[in-house]
Design an enzyme around this catalytic site. Structure first.
Site, PDB file in Angstrom:
ATOM      1  N   GLU A   1       0.786  -1.147  -0.118  1.00 32.90           N
ATOM      2  CA  GLU A   1      -0.085   0.013   0.058  1.00 32.90           C
ATOM      3  C   GLU A   1       0.921   1.198  -0.120  1.00 32.90           C
ATOM      4  O   GLU A   1       1.964   1.179   0.614  1.00 32.90           O
ATOM      5  CB  GLU A   1      -0.858  -0.022   1.418  1.00 32.90           C
ATOM      6  CG  GLU A   1      -1.627   1.124   1.526  1.00 32.90           C
ATOM      7  CD  GLU A   1      -2.204   1.274   3.023  1.00 32.90           C
ATOM      8  OE1 GLU A   1      -1.502   0.641   3.812  1.00 32.90           O
ATOM      9  OE2 GLU A   1      -3.315   1.688   3.066  1.00 32.90           O
TER      10      GLU A   1
ATOM     11  N   ASN B   1      -6.707   6.438  -1.473  1.00 29.66           N
ATOM     12  CA  ASN B   1      -5.885   5.416  -1.264  1.00 29.66           C
ATOM     13  C   ASN B   1      -6.006   4.210  -2.091  1.00 29.66           C
ATOM     14  O   ASN B   1      -6.930   3.533  -2.156  1.00 29.66           O
ATOM     15  CB  ASN B   1      -5.736   5.028   0.203  1.00 29.66           C
ATOM     16  CG  ASN B   1      -4.698   4.185   0.686  1.00 29.66           C
ATOM     17  OD1 ASN B   1      -3.963   3.696  -0.258  1.00 29.66           O
ATOM     18  ND2 ASN B   1      -4.589   4.138   1.983  1.00 29.66           N
TER      19      ASN B   1
ATOM     20  N   ASN C   1       0.304  -1.099   5.419  1.00 30.85           N
ATOM     21  CA  ASN C   1       1.446  -0.192   6.266  1.00 30.85           C
ATOM     22  C   ASN C   1       0.719  -0.399   7.626  1.00 30.85           C
ATOM     23  O   ASN C   1      -0.273   0.261   7.976  1.00 30.85           O
ATOM     24  CB  ASN C   1       1.169   1.149   6.033  1.00 30.85           C
ATOM     25  CG  ASN C   1       2.074   1.299   4.798  1.00 30.85           C
ATOM     26  OD1 ASN C   1       3.262   1.868   4.797  1.00 30.85           O
ATOM     27  ND2 ASN C   1       1.410   1.279   3.611  1.00 30.85           N
TER      28      ASN C   1
HETATM   29  N1  CDT Z   1      -2.943   1.492   6.679  1.00 31.87           N
HETATM   30  C1  CDT Z   1      -3.801   0.847   7.370  1.00 31.87           C
HETATM   31  O1  CDT Z   1      -4.971   0.719   6.926  1.00 31.87           O
HETATM   32  N2  CDT Z   1      -3.433   0.397   8.639  1.00 31.87           N
HETATM   33  C2  CDT Z   1      -4.550  -0.176   9.474  1.00 31.87           C
HETATM   34  C3  CDT Z   1      -4.074   0.139  10.883  1.00 31.87           C
HETATM   35  C4  CDT Z   1      -5.257  -0.198  11.646  1.00 31.87           C
HETATM   36  S1  CDT Z   1      -4.571   0.070  13.192  1.00 31.87           S
HETATM   37  C5  CDT Z   1      -5.386  -1.203  14.078  1.00 31.87           C
HETATM   38  C6  CDT Z   1      -4.417  -1.783   9.185  1.00 31.87           C
HETATM   39  O2  CDT Z   1      -5.387  -2.210   9.478  1.00 31.87           O
HETATM   40  O3  CDT Z   1      -3.186  -2.360   9.460  1.00 31.87           O
END
Ligand code: CDT
Length: 329
Positions: free
Chosen positions: A47, A115, A207
């Protein structure tokens, strides 16, 4: 006869805020070349692969964030990537921040930010575009957080649904391809929409901060990895599909992102996993015919699904408290 496609997950190590596109693209070109040398026909990047995970940085004026976005693809900066895709004859999943001028729901053309991920064909054409639906985080600066997660500030909710397309991926092999982006992987609804289109390979980049800032208590690091893998493995098994799930990993400007990129088969088994938190390639041969077993037995949707019992899934967003039972005496 089997339908084998060789899939590479091209994990990226950290990208610091000060690092320019050129350096990142150079690293991606090296991964692409190695993927080609190892016989990969499909290469999946993370991503927001072209920049640091910028939603951790607050910009009051959104236009200040434009440097992190791509107004076109290919752009002068990403052209070398498209050239390499053609040179090596591989298909690529690329996650990036998309800046688009297009009509909103009111029909007014304005600057919009998503995104986004695309599948790029070996001839450089865009095969499929997806815009992230499940945006985590918050829209305003959050005082209580040590690190911001401003995806809800920088991006609109994706408006392209969860598309799947059938496209050639290897000589004589066509595959049903779908995409998710990071947080989407935690939502079974997203996987099922792909499964209902007979997806055979889900490509997804992520990420994921190693620390859960929304939980003011403690969540052990290994649980963050477990939850990522659990979601992907369940999504694959329950929808009879392969997935390549690819991290941007390591420490960006002092903030840690987990790695553990994986390739998973339709039985939900991990068939390849990254061992570092750096630029790393993992490769697996995926026989797409293995999707048939689940699709025709336990998860034969036409035979066994009961949508009349699932109306809550589309009519309700938040959970509601259940009816209360009390003993009669
Ligand atoms: N980039 C992204 O979507 N990150 C989210 C962080 C969530 S924090 C629980 C993920 O789901 O990995």
């Amino acid at each position: 006869m089997s339908r084998i496609v060789t899939v590479a997950a091209a994990q990226l190590g950290p990208i610091q805020r000060a690092e320019g596109r050129e350096g990142v693209i150079g690293r991606m070109l090296r991964l692409l070349e190695r993927a080609h040398q190892r016989g990969a026909q499909v290469v999946v990047f993370p991503e927001l692969a072209l920049t640091t995970f910028f939603p951790r940085w607050y910009c009051e004026d959104l236009d200040e964030a434009d440097a992190w976005f791509e107004p076109s693809l290919p752009s002068p900066a990403t052209q070398p990537l498209f050239d390499a895709i053609k040179r090596f004859g591989v298909m690529v999943y690329l996650g990036y921040a998309e800046l688009a001028w297009e009509p909103d729901e009111q029909g007014i053309v304005r600057k919009r930010r998503f995104n986004t991920s695309v599948v790029i064909a070996p001839n450089g054409e865009i095969v499929l575009k997806y815009r992230k639906v499940h945006l985590p985080g918050h829209a305003e600066f959050a005082e209580h957080r040590q690190v911001q997660h401003l995806e809800k500030r920088y991006f609109e909710v994706g408006n392209l649904g969860f598309p799947v397309v059938r496209a050639p991926v290897a000589p004589g092999v066509d595959a049903n391809l779908g995409m998710l982006i990071c947080n989407d992987r935690r939502w079974p609804e997203a996987w099922r929409v792909l499964g209902l289109q007979q997806v055979e390979l889900v490509m997804l980049g992520y990420n994921t901060p190693s620390r859960n800032q929304d939980n003011r208590g403690f969540e052990a690091h290994h649980l963050r990895v477990l939850h990522s893998h659990l979601s992907i493995q369940a999504g694959c098994y329950q929808n009879a599909t392969f997935a390549a799930a690819v991290a941007k990993a390591g420490t960006e400007d002092g903030h840690e992102l987990l790695g553990h990129s994986i390739i998973v088969n339709p039985q939900g088994e991990i068939i390849a996993m990254a061992a570092t938190w750096d630029d790393e390639l993992i490769v697996a041969d995926c026989d797409l015919d293995l999707c048939e077993l689940g699709r025709n037995t336990v998860f034969n949707f036409a035979k066994h699904r009961r949508p009349e019992a699932y109306t809550r899934l589309v009519e309700q967003t938040g959970s509601v408290a259940p009816a209360v039972w009390t003993p009669s005496v």
